[in-house]
Design an enzyme around this catalytic site. Structure first.
Site, short mmCIF file in Angstrom:
data_model
loop_
_atom_site.label_atom_id
_atom_site.label_comp_id
_atom_site.label_asym_id
_atom_site.label_seq_id
_atom_site.Cartn_x
_atom_site.Cartn_y
_atom_site.Cartn_z
N CYS A 49 0.81 -1.12 0.23
CA CYS A 49 -0.16 -0.07 0.02
C CYS A 49 0.88 1.35 0.16
O CYS A 49 1.53 1.78 0.90
CB CYS A 49 -0.95 -0.16 1.05
SG CYS A 49 -1.82 1.39 1.39
N CYS A 52 -0.24 3.95 2.50
CA CYS A 52 0.37 3.45 3.86
C CYS A 52 1.76 4.00 4.27
O CYS A 52 2.02 4.38 5.27
CB CYS A 52 0.13 1.87 4.01
SG CYS A 52 -1.69 1.28 3.74
#
Length: 126
Positions: A49, A52
């Site tokens: 991600c 993230c």
């Protein structure tokens, strides 16, 4: 028999050496998060991600600034499906703020530190 090399293994979530984001798992979520004194911001994350990864330095800085008032942990959604499913997390990053073990706020997506602080202030107070 020698002691393990501290540089080759991450610190355990229960004994962080400095305030910052610590990693939790399905196995220790109850004791590390639900049993915590101050409110806990849980970042549901994944290695793949991008947002993230962008959020990591923001949360590291916030964890240092709010040490004692807010605890920040992260949990990998791929390696910890139980906790991910329990809280109905469908996207990463999802930030879930828990107070006394109960969810009080959920935020989805990366954001700058100033905005995140503003979004948490109503729950954390001054």
């Amino acid at each position: 028999m020698s002691a393990p090399d501290a540089t080759s293994t991450p610190s355990t979530p229960s004994t962080p050496s400095t305030p910052g984001v610590t990693e939790v798992t399905d196995a220790d979520f109850g004791t590390e998060v639900l049993g915590s004194g101050p409110p806990v911001l849980v970042k549901f994350t994944a290695e793949w991600c991008g947002p993230c990864r962008q959020l990591r330095p923001v949360l590291d800085a916030l964890a240092r600034e709010e040490a004692g008032r807010l605890r920040i942990v992260e949990i990998d959604v791929d390696r910890n499906p139980e906790t991910t499913a329990r809280y109905g997390v469908l996207a990463t990053p999802t930030l879930l703020l828990l107070r006394n073990g109960e969810p009080v706020k959920s935020l989805v997506g990366a954001r700058p530190k100033r905005r995140l602080r503003e979004e948490l202030e109503d729950v954390l107070g001054s």
